[in-house]
Design a protein around this motif. Sequence first.
Motif, PDB file in Angstrom:
ATOM      1  N   SER A  13       0.829  -1.208   0.000  1.00  0.00           N
ATOM      2  CA  SER A  13       0.000   0.000   0.000  1.00  0.00           C
ATOM      3  C   SER A  13       0.867   1.264   0.000  1.00  0.00           C
ATOM      4  O   SER A  13       0.539   2.255  -0.649  1.00  0.00           O
ATOM      5  N   ARG A  14       1.951   1.208   0.715  1.00  0.00           N
ATOM      6  CA  ARG A  14       2.885   2.333   0.731  1.00  0.00           C
ATOM      7  C   ARG A  14       3.469   2.577  -0.673  1.00  0.00           C
ATOM      8  O   ARG A  14       3.554   3.714  -1.139  1.00  0.00           O
ATOM      9  N   LYS A  99      -2.765   4.013   3.854  1.00  0.00           N
ATOM     10  CA  LYS A  99      -1.515   4.732   3.608  1.00  0.00           C
ATOM     11  C   LYS A  99      -1.730   6.048   2.860  1.00  0.00           C
ATOM     12  O   LYS A  99      -2.619   6.158   2.024  1.00  0.00           O
ATOM     13  N   GLU A 122       3.717   8.019   5.156  1.00  0.00           N
ATOM     14  CA  GLU A 122       3.498   7.298   6.409  1.00  0.00           C
ATOM     15  C   GLU A 122       4.303   6.015   6.419  1.00  0.00           C
ATOM     16  O   GLU A 122       4.400   5.334   5.412  1.00  0.00           O
TER      17      GLU A 122
END
Lengths: 123, 123, 123, 123
Positions: A13-14, A99, A122
């Motif tokens: 997701s990042r 994220k 994040e």
Amino acid sequence: MDIEDRYFKNISSRERVIFEGAITMGALFHQFVGTPVNSESAETLEKSIKEAMELQPCIEEVEVKIDRKMLEEAKSKFNYVSLNGDMLDIRVVSKYDAKKAVLRMEYIEELKYPLMYVEYIED
Amino acid sequence: MDIEDRYFKNISSRERVIFEGAITMGALFHQFVGTPVNSESAETLEKSIKEAMELQPCIEEVEVKIDRKMLEEAKSKFNYVSLNGDMLDIRVVSKYDAKKAVLRMEYIEELKYPLMYVEYIED
Amino acid sequence: MDIEDRYFKNISSRERVIFEGAITMGALFHQFVGTPVNSESAETLEKSIKEAMELQPCIEEVEVKIDRKMLEEAKSKFNYVSLNGDMLDIRVVSKYDAKKAVLRMEYIEELKYPLMYVEYIED
Amino acid sequence: MDIEDRYFKNISSRERVIFEGAITMGALFHQFVGTPVNSESAETLEKSIKEAMELQPCIEEVEVKIDRKMLEEAKSKFNYVSLNGDMLDIRVVSKYDAKKAVLRMEYIEELKYPLMYVEYIED
């Protein structure tokens, strides 16, 4: 079709928020550079760029600032200029799952280059 | 200035290749969509897109295929067409440090959308 | 449909070559400004612009020169630059019926502007 | 420098309004085609195109209509589309000296082509 499962399960997701934010940054630059602009039309153009680029997948917010001082200085005899990367300060906020990333483009004098980078992400 | 240290130490090398590849993908689409093209000029345009986009940071290789069949079908009475995303199949190979990614854009009929995704990335 | 009769009978052949040449001049500028370019890729880009713009109606020839000296001077730390109007010298030859026009775009320092004008037209 | 005397004395005022209007028409198309757009953002984009193109020399007014029905039909799974020439209906009013022209671009189904032509010109 489950797009997420088929095309995006190989990245986190990042990584996804970086991916989508970066696409939008490159897209924005190459779509709008060259547009005729001056101090009177700059605000409408900023709004239009913002609304267009916020349509792209995973993009939560786009902030666009066109440097008014540079607009004045670069102005031709015909009272406008073609938008170029030096005049742009951009923030793209992308979000996916839990994220979030903030990508930035700003002109770096020392590099003679409108640099794109990840301003915040994040963990 | 150490650009890497100042602007990119918050992301990993794997994230960096995704970042740079994605910028180039978005840039390519929005720079060249709209270009007049037909079967005769397609090869030169593919070469020109490739050479332009390979100049961007961390981009090792760009492959561009313009669908010749679609060019023929979409052709106007004036014997050419404006390049659009449906006709493009793109691969962008980005490299940074020891990491490499292959990004892809292809038109997905089911989505009615030229989807960009990470086709391959080193762990 | 007879396009000529339906859409163009209100202008002369001389006006028509001005019309079509001018469209191509505006199109060329706004399609390609922003493209990443350096001394190595400039020749391919010139050829690609030429072939693309020669597809447009009534365009007989397009000559494109990208100023190599300006490319070198404007070069960023990343060894390329975004194409801008200052670097371009363009000639567009349009022809219709027995009439021919040569349109030109060149950067005029005094105006700070890439001026488009009719360089030659048959009486 | 007297620009008029140096660059434009070889064409009539009537030819000049055709020239300037046609540049703007070609410029508009190739600057904005490819922009992400949907029903919500269309009005801002229309306004932004109008304000940008009205900056060009001799342009008195630009009217831009993006076909809302086509936007809905062409919409991808991601709820927007890349602006293309089929969706655009444009009028450019150019004026110079005592002369005025209205140029038009509209998509002509029979030609599969967004045709640009002179809709009205003063004798």
